[in-house]
Structure formats: structure tokens, C-alpha cells
Design a protein around this motif. Structure first.
Motif, mmCIF file in Angstrom:
data_model
loop_
_atom_site.group_PDB
_atom_site.id
_atom_site.type_symbol
_atom_site.label_atom_id
_atom_site.label_comp_id
_atom_site.label_asym_id
_atom_site.label_seq_id
_atom_site.Cartn_x
_atom_site.Cartn_y
_atom_site.Cartn_z
ATOM 1 N N LEU A 64 2.377 -7.861 5.413
ATOM 2 C CA LEU A 64 1.423 -6.477 5.552
ATOM 3 C C LEU A 64 0.415 -6.737 6.280
ATOM 4 O O LEU A 64 -0.228 -5.770 6.974
ATOM 5 C CB LEU A 64 1.328 -6.268 3.968
ATOM 6 N N ARG A 65 -0.240 -7.887 6.020
ATOM 7 C CA ARG A 65 -1.676 -8.187 6.773
ATOM 8 C C ARG A 65 -1.392 -8.171 8.200
ATOM 9 O O ARG A 65 -2.245 -7.698 8.986
ATOM 10 C CB ARG A 65 -2.196 -9.519 6.167
ATOM 11 N N GLN A 66 -0.475 -9.048 8.507
ATOM 12 C CA GLN A 66 -0.211 -9.071 9.974
ATOM 13 C C GLN A 66 0.133 -7.638 10.798
ATOM 14 O O GLN A 66 -0.352 -7.265 11.543
ATOM 15 C CB GLN A 66 1.316 -10.032 10.299
ATOM 16 N N TYR A 86 6.267 0.205 10.297
ATOM 17 C CA TYR A 86 6.674 -1.058 9.699
ATOM 18 C C TYR A 86 7.011 -1.028 8.312
ATOM 19 O O TYR A 86 6.528 -0.042 7.410
ATOM 20 C CB TYR A 86 5.601 -2.073 10.099
ATOM 21 N N ALA A 93 -1.110 -4.696 9.678
ATOM 22 C CA ALA A 93 -2.255 -3.860 9.658
ATOM 23 C C ALA A 93 -3.156 -4.262 10.758
ATOM 24 O O ALA A 93 -4.121 -3.438 11.073
ATOM 25 C CB ALA A 93 -2.971 -4.117 8.265
ATOM 26 N N GLN A 94 -2.906 -5.284 11.489
ATOM 27 C CA GLN A 94 -3.734 -5.531 12.688
ATOM 28 C C GLN A 94 -3.532 -4.345 13.835
ATOM 29 O O GLN A 94 -2.481 -3.728 13.758
ATOM 30 C CB GLN A 94 -3.483 -6.998 13.135
ATOM 31 N N PRO A 95 -4.293 -4.252 14.504
ATOM 32 C CA PRO A 95 -4.275 -3.035 15.281
ATOM 33 C C PRO A 95 -3.190 -3.125 16.487
ATOM 34 O O PRO A 95 -2.861 -4.384 17.190
ATOM 35 C CB PRO A 95 -5.574 -2.938 16.074
ATOM 36 N N PRO A 127 0.817 -1.240 0.080
ATOM 37 C CA PRO A 127 -0.020 0.233 0.074
ATOM 38 C C PRO A 127 0.717 1.238 -0.004
ATOM 39 O O PRO A 127 2.201 1.160 0.344
ATOM 40 C CB PRO A 127 -0.832 -0.112 1.323
ATOM 41 N N LYS A 170 2.732 -10.335 1.598
ATOM 42 C CA LYS A 170 1.481 -10.153 1.641
ATOM 43 C C LYS A 170 1.135 -10.638 3.281
ATOM 44 O O LYS A 170 0.292 -10.000 3.602
ATOM 45 C CB LYS A 170 0.731 -11.159 0.528
ATOM 46 N N HIS A 222 3.373 5.512 5.990
ATOM 47 C CA HIS A 222 2.941 5.158 4.880
ATOM 48 C C HIS A 222 3.626 5.728 3.680
ATOM 49 O O HIS A 222 3.633 5.475 2.295
ATOM 50 C CB HIS A 222 1.305 5.773 4.667
ATOM 51 N N ARG A 226 6.426 2.058 2.769
ATOM 52 C CA ARG A 226 5.990 0.753 3.257
ATOM 53 C C ARG A 226 6.811 -0.240 2.662
ATOM 54 O O ARG A 226 6.893 -1.398 2.973
ATOM 55 C CB ARG A 226 4.543 0.334 2.796
#
Lengths: 682, 392
Positions: free
Chosen positions: A643-645, A596, A647-649, A454, A640, A535, A538
Motif C-alpha cells: 500500500l505504501r508503494q 490498485y 501510494a507513491q505518485p 485505507p 503494508k 478507494h 482497496r
């Protein structure tokens, strides 16, 4: 919070502290206690600045006789501003906690418009300024020579300090410089003529002073008031200025002869490389200029300019440059080389002769600093391998330590991509860099990443030429067009204005969700001074290993010198240099613990132990054996997932107790045990 | 977990490193840490919203589904679009089940602006529309701006006492906007429209700001089951902002009148809600719900009367919304070893095998983990308590 660092009460202006900050302060205190020099590596974004400031200020308060002054050198104006901001916070905290009125004086020197000449500034407790004020002999003499011996000097972001040292001692002379010198000399001559008619006494006074020699300066140095200056060698101070250049007219005549000689030297058609003694021999044979007057050239010119009361020194910068050259070339027989090139490498048909008087030994410029001040601390996010800095700067540190980043979640993901999906090895090495398959694989890598990462991606190439070639070929293959469907593309150019424009637009595109890629060059402006927080970066992709251009004669001379003088093999130095730049580039993306980013090393050579081992420890420890030689597909899958990990709060509570500590947590036995493992002594 | 959707075939799956998920605990045995973490999070979520808060019970939710080309990505099986639509069906049903008081669900795709459905309070139509969308092709780049703008145009006319929400399922990582989106975010904030985003790939900055500014939530999925959980978060009504209006709402409670065929007076009639839909729907029926105000007939509740605008609901609908306001208290968790009473779960009668057991604070019955979740997620009342009440 108030900390107890081995018996020293340190005021720390935040409620929470990172474990590595505590560890860093411990090491720093040991350095100060030993009155020695230190090399400390700590990842960026872990609060290096505030740790340094809190500890040294506390030390100054506790032992006012041991340490009188802190000299904090940073690289750029924004960095200096950041330091001042932190310092302000610290001072407010002191006032709040102790209730006393602040008697600390700090001074930041950033530009001429902020310069204050009030005598009280000499007693400032903290001085913050740029490297050049201390290392560049031209400026250091004006600004720093009166700094007390019992000072602590800190060089922040010092991974490039050897190059700064070399640059500050090197002189490049072109035909244009000489032309402007000629004008300078003419002006001097006219002014002398005028003064002679109106105020001859002044010149006589100068003559008398010169006969007496520079006793004053010598006394000052012996009584330890001034910082020694490499352009003003000791011999000069002990002797009087030779008779041949004592009167103003004679000196101007002398300069003219010297200029003519240089002009003649520039009129050549082939490359000449010679050492300082060879140069001196030649100049003696050709125009009968002796070594001794040359050595006094810089000092004599300064005296003349002072006598003539010339206000605008800036106009005389070319002639000052030449005089420095004269002094340096006649003073140092080792550590310098003279290379005269009739044209630039890129344009071999256009005559543009340059005389490079190149310093090969960074220790010459920094030696006075190490000798004068009791503690010098070199620190940065990327100083690996630590042991090479003491070797090339020629000093003996008492502490050398590398700190890791304690993390509640693994927020950096270094991946080494070695192959394309077609199994063709990816590498920027010279033999394969023009290979069609390699270029295509690099393009595919960027394309795939642009689809899954992103916001912002920063891609670094090894050089402008290489970037141009690759981008042109991507354009032909239609890869660029595909990338642009995912993200906009911006390119760094050697032009500063264009680059800052590209940067601005890049950030805008990241901000409003369009997403962007910035193509830039390792060693360029972007790779050194600009942070890509959150951002804005990334992912960082490093295409190839950023070796310096090895065909340059200056570099070759330097490598030879390193081998002969410091027993550092060419290859070791080149790899070290390439890896520190690579680390700088990828380090741009991680600017703190909540940040991150992916770090993608796209060259199979990174997997080798000699390369990997030279990365900073805080990056190295996250490279698992499984991520050493990935294909593009595997990289995409891992990214992938990462990045998903990420993006968790992620909240502050998650960090507390692990990578962020309260005072109570810090004091627990278990934690102190853990902290002692953070620092790795080199 | 039993309810986990069937896994894809091994060879269809992505490049995975299952061995890295496994971690040895101190005793040396392996356990699936990630699942453990997720499970913890699930439990936490159930109890998070407890406490007396004002909830916006009347909801207007606008669901926007991205249909740009990234929806063709196959990291959800068989692809993102199909998987999303399947989950949405489930969501729609759950949504109407839990929020029976009138609400609006609108669905449309981001870049084609193709309305799947626009109707109030009828899950069947939504589901049918979702089914129709399966298999449609996804092309081009999405525009958050356009999507938000259209949703905003509709929502801003909704009455002030209802909640205005937009839920975006965002698959792409880029948005191609015709104007500055930050201006639009400001407008949305002024209109008190709450925007939430579920990202299918990664965290995008503009979504973070969008949701933060408008007070919504922003989550990114890990896998399909996580996706489902995140969707379910939006079933529960959000806390109402203190500034939203309060008003009394007139409601009608029509009785279902069943006319037998034998009754001579009964006349077959059309349902008002079916008048406009031409394609399908039952024709003439005998019985139905009659609006107490204007006698218009409807076959289903809840509905807003087409004639007089009265909101028509039935008493059980109100009762079902009630549990959001007074949620069931969290059960006390205690380790199995410390538990001394029954070895069987009160609900499923299975043996207690998990690490911990859960005790209802009111009636002290014990439950297993799965039943605890089921009670809090679905039942909203303790079965043992009800049992004792019934007995006494």
C-alpha cells in the motif's frame, strides 16, 4: 489514432493505446477472417469494449459484404450504456477524421420505454442489448429472429453464459403459478365464448389457418430468414397442428386437463425426480395426453392469443410459461430433468411444492446462435480455464486466447493466506468451517486488515448462511466491536433494496474518510454487477472457496449430465465454477491500470495447483511462490509495504512506453515483438 | 547513504524480504534498485522547482500531528509518535533556518487539541514543546474535521499577502467527523488555505481530495528516511498563487547594541518577548536589539514588535530567503568516463568514484554526487564560483 491491424485500417478514438488492446484486435480480426467463433479473455479495465467496437466497425466498413451487422450483448443496463457511450466516441472520431457524414446506425435495446419499432431499425449496423434478447427463447423470438446471418455476435462479460442459457430454458412451477394459470384459462374460455357469439368467423379463419399448418414459418426458416427457436422445434413446423387441439374450445379443455394433472403431481410428500420420457409416459397413463399435442402447445397458445386479440400479454405469462414447459418436455428427451420437491431445503416443515423443469445442457439454448451467425465472440475478464467453455457450450472456436495486463507498476497483489498466527490452517471446507479457531482466525484477519487498508474493503463469504454464522460468532467474541473502531461495517442481504441502501452508505463512508467494510456473498448481486474502483475497494478478502451448494438436486443432476455427456468430472466442474466466482469477486477491485488493490484469498486450498491454475492468467502471474501459504502477520507486512508503494505518485509519463503506447511506440519492432507475447493461445 | 538513520536491530524489524529488493542488472551484478530509484527522485526534486516563480515568502504554517492510537504503531522505530516528533524537531530548525522572514509554526495534536506551542519565529520553544510531547500516550480516533477547523479559525485572520498553510501528519486511516468534511474543504479553498498531508500508512481518499482541492501536496512515506525527505519538501516556500495580494511591508532592521558592563549608562532591561513567558527565559540583560520605531528591546530576531507591530529582521535573514527566488542553476550531469579533467571533487577533494560527475555551468568546476546535493540543498551557492569571485 489510426492503426494498421494486419492490413485493416482501424480508427481508434484515443491518442494512446494499451499493448494488450492491439493484441486483442489482432486476435479478433483473425476470428472474423476465419468466419469462426472465438473465446477471448482480457482483464477488466484494459479497454476491451472500445477495442471490440473499433475493430468490428472498421471491418464492417472495409468489407461491407462479409459482415453486415454487429450484435453486442452485455449483461446489465449500465454496461449497455457504457458501450453506447464508447460507440458515440468512436463515431465522433470517424466523422472528425474522414469528414464524411456518419451513415452508421446503432441501436440499443434496454427497456420497453426506450423501444422503437420503426422498420428502419432492422437495418441498424450495430445492435446493443442484453443476453436475454438472444438467448431466452421467449424474447428472442420477438426481437432477434430477423437478424441477418452475416452478423458478428459478441457476448461481453460472458463468464456466466452457461448459467444464463440454463436459466433461460428452465421452468419452475409452484402452486401459485398454477393458480394464476387457472385464472388465465378461465379468462380465455370467457373470451372465446364471447367471440363465438359476436365474431365466429374469426375463429373459423384461425381453424383454417391451423389446418394449413405452419407452412409459412417453415418456408421462412428454410429460406434462412429467421433465427431458429428452441421452443419451436422443426417437427412442429413440418406438421400441421393435431386435430385434438385445433378448435379453441378443445384447446382450452386440453389446457385444463394438463393443469389438473400438474396440480395432482404437486400434491406429494416426497421428492420425485424423473426424466422427460418418464413424465410423458405418466401423463399419458393418467390423463391420456399424447406427446404430439403437447409439443404444439406453445405455438397453439400463441395463435390463440393472437386471434383473440388480447392486448396485455403480460397477464398471460403463467399460461405461456406452462405452454413452453409442455413443448420443451415433449420435444427434448435429453438434457432436461424434472424434480418435484414438496418443500424448500431451508424450511422442511412448510409445504411449498415446486416443480423444477431444469435444463442441464447450456448448449441447447445457445446452439441456434452458434449455428446461425458466422462469428460469435465470447469475452470477459475471467474466462479461465478457456478450454472448458467450448466444451460445455458445445462449439468449436477458431481462436482462444488469454491476454495479460501490461503494467508499469504491479498494481495488484494477490496473497494466499493459509494460516492464522497460531498456525491453525484456515479453510472454509465443510469439516472445519464450524471450528472455533478457524472463525477466530478469519476474524483476526479482517481486524488486522481493517487497521492497515485505507478506505474500502470488500469481504466475500461463500454463502449467506455461512456469513450469518461467522458474523454472529464474531459478535460474541467482540471482534466486530474492534473492527468498528477502524471501519464501519455493512452487510449484503438477499433483499435488493436493503443491499442497495447498504452499498450507498458504504460508498459514502469510503468517500468521507471514515472507511468501511462491505460483507457480501460470492454469487450475490455485489459480486457480479458492482465495481469497486479506486478507494471503494482497496482490498478484497475472499473467505473460503465459493463452491456452489452441492446438495442441491438440480446441481447433482447437472453434474451427472456433464459427466455422461461431456466427460467433465464433477470435481473439475465444481472447482472451475468456484474459481470463476472467486476471480469475479477479487476482480471487482481492479478496474484499470491506475487502480490498485489487494486480493486476499483466505483459504489454504487456494495454494493448490488445481485451484490456482484455474485463476485468470493476469492474476495468476502475480502470485509468487512466496505468497502461497502466508500467516496473518506476514500478510499484514506485505500489504503494508504494497500500500505504501502504491501510494507513491504515479503519472501517465510513468506508463508511457511500457503499458501505454503512442502510435510511434507501437510501430517499433521491439514493441511488436513484445506484444506478440501478450496473448497466450489456449 | 551515510546520513541514513541507524537501522533498527534485525529482530525488531518487520517481516522483510530483502532479497526481493535486489535485482540483477544486465551484466548480472546486483544493485539496490529501490535506493537507486529514491536517489533519482531526490535529485529530481532538487531541480524541479527551478524557474522564475513567485513564492510566498512570508509563511504561516500550521502543523498538525495526529496523535490517535495508530501513532503507537511500531513500524517506525521506536514508534510512530517518537519518530515523528524527532523528525519534527529537525524540521522546525530547518524551517526557521530557511525561512527566516517571519513565519508561524503552530503545532497541536489532532484528537486532544492540546497545543504544544503557539509562538512566532522562535524555534527553541517549538523544539522544547516537541520534546515534552515525547512519551505521551496516544488514544482514540482522530478527526480531520476538527483539526482543520481549529487551524482554519486561526489562519483566516492572517494577512492576505502571507501564505496560509496547514501541514498534517496523518497516521490513521480513518477520521471520525462531526460534520461533512467536504463543506469545510470548500471553505478552506475559499480562504486560500493550502493543506498538505503526509500520510504515515497509506493513501486515504479524503486526503487526496483535500490536498487536490486546496492546492497542497499529498505524500505517503515509505520508511523513515523517506519521511524525512517528505518533511523537507515543506521547508521550501510554496509558489504563491497569482490571486494573493501583494503589499509592501514595513520592516525594521535593528542593530545589535552591545553594552559593556563597564559602561555606566547601560541599564539592564527585560526583553519584550520574554515578558509573557513566566516559566523560563533570561531575566535582565544589558544589550539587545532595539526596535527602531519604539525602542522596545528584543534578544532575538526575527520577531514582530510587541509594541508597535513592526517586523524586525536582520539583513542576513533577508539574504537567506533570497535563494528561494534565485536558486542555483542545476549542474550538468555527465558520465564519469567522459570526464577528462580533475579526478577530484572541487568541494570535498575526494576522488570521483560515482557513475556521474556534475559540472557547474558558470565556473566549470566538477563535483561528486554527494557534494552536488549538499550544494543545492544547503549551501545554495557554488563554492568554486565564490572562490573565483573573491580572488578577482
Amino acid at each position: 489514432m489510426k492503426l494498421n491491424i494486419e492490413g485493416l485500417l482501424v480508427y481508434f478514438p484515443y491518442d494512446y493505446i494499451y499493448p494488450e488492446q492491439y493484441s486483442y484486435m489482432l486476435e479478433l480480426k483473425r476470428t472474423l477472417d476465419a468466419k469462426g467463433h472465438g473465446v477471448l479473455e482480457m482483464p477488466s479495465g484494459t479497454g476491451k469494449t472500445i477495442s471490440l467496437l473499433s475493430l468490428i466497425v472498421a471491418y464492417q466498413k472495409a468489407y461491407p459484404l462479409e459482415v453486415t451487422k454487429l450484435i453486442y450483448c452485455s449483461r446489465t443496463v449500465p454496461e449497455i450504456e457504457k458501450v453506447v457511450e464508447e460507440l458515440r466516441k468512436l463515431m465522433e472520431f470517424y466523422t472528425k477524421e474522414t469528414g464524411e457524414k456518419n451513415n452508421f446506425l446503432a441501436l440499443a435495446l434496454s427497456s420497453r420505454k426506450n423501444l422503437c419499432i420503426h422498420p428502419e431499425i432492422l437495418h441498424a449496423n450495430i445492435v446493443v442489448y442484453s443476453y436475454h434478447y438472444l438467448l431466452d427463447p421467449k424474447i428472442a423470438d420477438l426481437v432477434s429472429k430477423e437478424l441477418a446471418k452475416k452478423s458478428v455476435v459478441v457476448f461481453d462479460e460472458a463468464h456466466n453464459i452457461d448459467n444464463v442459457c440454463i436459466d433461460s430454458m428452465s421452468v419452475n412451477i409452484t402452486r401459485r403459478t398454477l393458480d394464476r394459470c387457472q385464472t388465465n384459462v378461465d379468462t380465455l374460455q370467457n373470451t372465446i365464448q364471447r367471440i363465438k357469439e359476436t365474431d365466429a368467423a374469426k375463429l373459423r379463419e384461425e381453424y383454417r389457418r391451423l389446418v394449413e399448418g405452419l407452412k409459412e414459418a417453415n418456408v421462412a426458416r428454410e429460406t434462412d430468414i429467421y433465427l431458429s427457436n428452441p421452443v419451436l422445434p422443426d417437427e412442429v413446423l413440418q406438421e400441421a397442428i393435431p386435430g385434438s387441439i385445433r378448435t379453441a374450445e378443445h384447446f382450452v379443455g386440453f389446457l385444463k386437463r394438463f393443469l389438473e394433472y400438474l396440480k395432482a403431481r404437486l400434491r406429494i410428500h416426497h421428492v420425485v425426480q424423473e426424466s422427460s420420457p418418464q413424465f410423458l409416459k405418466d401423463i399419458y397413463e393418467k390423463v391420456c395426453i399424447d406427446r404430439k399435442p403437447l409439443r404444439f402447445c406453445a405455438e397453439r397458445l400463441r395463435s390463440l392469443l393472437r386471434t383473440l386479440e388480447i392486448a396485455d400479454i403480460a397477464d398471460f405469462s403463467p399460461i405461456t410459461l406452462i405452454s413452453h414447459f409442455a413443448t420443451l418436455v415433449s420435444t427434448y428427451s435429453k438434457g432436461f430433468t424434472i424434480i418435484i420437491e414438496p418443500f424448500e431445503d431451508k424450511t422442511p416443515t412448510i409445504a411449498n411444492p415446486v416443480l423444477h423443469f431444469s435444463c442441464m445442457d447450456p448448449s441447447i439454448a445457445i446452439k441456434p446462435v452458434f449455428e446461425r451467425f458466422q462469428s460469435v465472440v465470447i469475452t470477459s475478464g475471467t474466462l479461465s480455464p478457456l478450454d472448458i467453455y467450448p466444451r460445455i457450450l458445445d462449439f468449436r472456436p477458431v481462436t482462444m486466447a488469454s491476454f495479460t495486463m501490461t503494467l508499469a507498476r504491479t498494481c495488484l497483489c494477490p496473497l494466499i493466506v493459509g494460516r492464522g498466527n497460531d498456525q491453525v490452517a484456515m479453510s472454509s471446507k465443510f469439516e472445519t468451517r464450524e471450528d472455533f479457531a478457524v472463525i477466530r482466525n478469519y476474524g483476526n484477519l479482517l481486524l488486522e486488515m481493517s487497521a492497515i487498508v485505507p478506505d474500502g474493503i470488500v469481504a466475500f463469504f461463500t454463502s449467506y448462511v455461512y456469513m450469518e454464522n461467522i458474523v454472529a460468532s464474531w459478535y460474541e467474541q467482540g471482534i466486530l466491536e474492534n473492527i468498528q473502531r477502524n471501519k464501519l461495517i455493512f452487510i449484503e442481504t438477499p433483499d435488493a433494496a436493503e443491499t442497495s441502501m447498504a452499498l450507498e452508505k458504504y460508498q459514502e463512508a469510503c468517500e468521507n474518510g471514515r472507511g468501511a467494510i462491505l460483507l457480501s456473498v460470492a454469487r450475490g448481486k455485489v459480486s457480479e454487477g458492482i465495481d469497486f474502483v479506486h478507494h471503494f475497494g482497496r482490498a478484497v478478502i475472499m473467505f473460503g472457496v465459493p463452491y456452489v451448494y452441492t446438495q442441491s438436486r438440480i446441481l447433482k443432476a447437472r453434474l451427472e449430465y456433464l459427466r455422461d455427456q461431456f466427460q467433465i468430472r464433477e470435481n473439475d466442474f465444481l472447482t472451475f465454477d468456484a474459481m470463476r466466482h472467486a476471480a469475479q469477486c477479487v476482480g471487482r477491485a481492479i478496474r484499470g491500470k491506475t487502480d490498485y488493490g489487494l486480493m486476499i484469498f483466505a483459504d489454504k486450498r487456494y495454494a493448490r495447483a488445481d485451484k490456482r491454475g484455474k485463476l485468470p492468467r493476469w492474476i495468476q502471474e502475480h502470485i509468487s511462490d512466496g505468497s502461497l501459504n502466508l500467516t496473518i502477520d506476514e500478510t499484514v507486512q506485505l500489504s503494508k509495504h504494497f500500500l505504501r508503494q502504491m501510494a507513491q505518485p504515479f503519472r501517465r509519463e510513468d506508463q508511457l512506453g511500457l503499458s501505454l503506447l503512442t502510435l510511434e511506440q507501437l510501430q517499433s519492432e521491439e514493441m511488436l515483438e513484445k506484444i506478440s507475447q501478450i496473448a497466450q493461445q489456449a | 547513504m551515510d546520513e541514513e538513520p541507524e537501522r533498527a536491530k534485525r529482530w525488531e524489524g518487520g517481516y522483510e524480504r530483502t532479497w526481493e529488493v535486489l535485482k540483477e542488472d544486465e551484466s548480472g551484478s546486483l544493485k539496490a534498485t529501490v535506493e537507486d530509484i529514491l536517489f533519482q527522485a531526490k535529485r529530481k526534486r532538487v531541480f524541479e522547482s527551478h524557474g522564475q516563480v513567485r513564492l510566498g515568502m512570508m509563511r504561516h504554517l500550521y502543523v498538525v500531528i495526529d496523535s490517535s492510537r495508530t501513532m503507537e504503531d511500531q513500524d517506525l522505530k521506536p514508534n510512530r509518535l517518537t519518530s515523528t516528533l524527532k523528525l519534527m524537531e529537525f524540521f522546525v530548525e530547518e524551517y526557521f533556518d530557511q525561512n527566516p522572514i517571519i513565519g508561524n509554526v503552530l503545532l497541536f495534536e489532532i484528537n486532544t487539541f492540546f497545543y504544544i506551542c503557539f509562538d512566532a519565529g522562535n524555534p527553541k520553544k517549538h523544539v522544547a514543546a516537541l520534546k515534552k510531547a515525547v512519551g505521551s500516550t496516544c488514544l482514540g480516533e482522530p478527526s480531520l474535521y476538527n483539526a482543520l477547523n481549529i487551524a482554519m479559525q486561526t489562519l483566516k485572520h492572517m494577512p492576505g499577502h502571507t501564505s496560509r498553510e496547514i501541514l498534517i501528519i496523518f497516521s490513521s486511516l480513518t477520521t471520525c467527523d462531526p460534520a461533512n468534511i467536504y463543506e469545510l474543504i470548500k471553505t478552506l479553498k475559499e480562504l486560500k488555505i493550502r493543506v498538505s498531508v503526509i500520510g504515515l500508512s497509506a493513501e486515504v481518499r479524503v486526503c487526496t481530495i483535500l490536498t487536490r482541492e486546496t492546492g497542497g501536496s499529498y505524500n505517503v512515506i515509505l520508511d523513515e528516511s523517506h519521511f524525512k525527505e517528505l518533511l523537507m519538501l515543506h521547508v521550501k516556500p510554496p509558489p504563491a498563487s497569482s490571486s494573493s495580494e501583494c503589499s509592501l511591508i514595513r520592516m525594521g532592521f535593528p542593530q545589535h547594541i552591545i553594552a559593556s558592563v563597564s559602561d555606566q549608562d547601560a541599564k539592564p532591561s527585560f526583553s519584550m518577548s520574554h515578558l509573557e513567558s513566566v516559566d523560563e527565559g533570561p531575566g535582565l540583560t544589558l544589550g539587545g536589539y532595539y526596535c527602531p520605531q519604539c525602542r522596545a528591546k528584543y534578544t532575538e530576531l526575527p520577531v514582530e514588535c510587541k509594541v508597535c507591530g513592526l517586523t524586525l529582521v536582520s539583513a542576513p535573514h533577508l539574504a537567506r530567503s533570497f535563494h528561494h527566488l534565485f536558486p542555483l542553476d542545476a549542474f550538468q550531469e555527465s558520465p564519469l568516463e567522459e570526464h577528462t579533467g580533475d579526478r577530484f571533487c572541487q568541494a570535498c577533494q575526494g576522488e570521483l568514484k560515482d557513475k556521474s560527475v556534475f559540472t557547474c555551468p558558470a565556473c566549470s568546476s566538477v563535483f561528486c554526487t554527494e557534494c552536488d546535493l549538499f550544494i543545492h540543498d544547503t549551501l545554495h551557492c557554488c563554492p568554486a564560483c565564490i572562490h573565483t569571485q573573491g580572488a578577482s
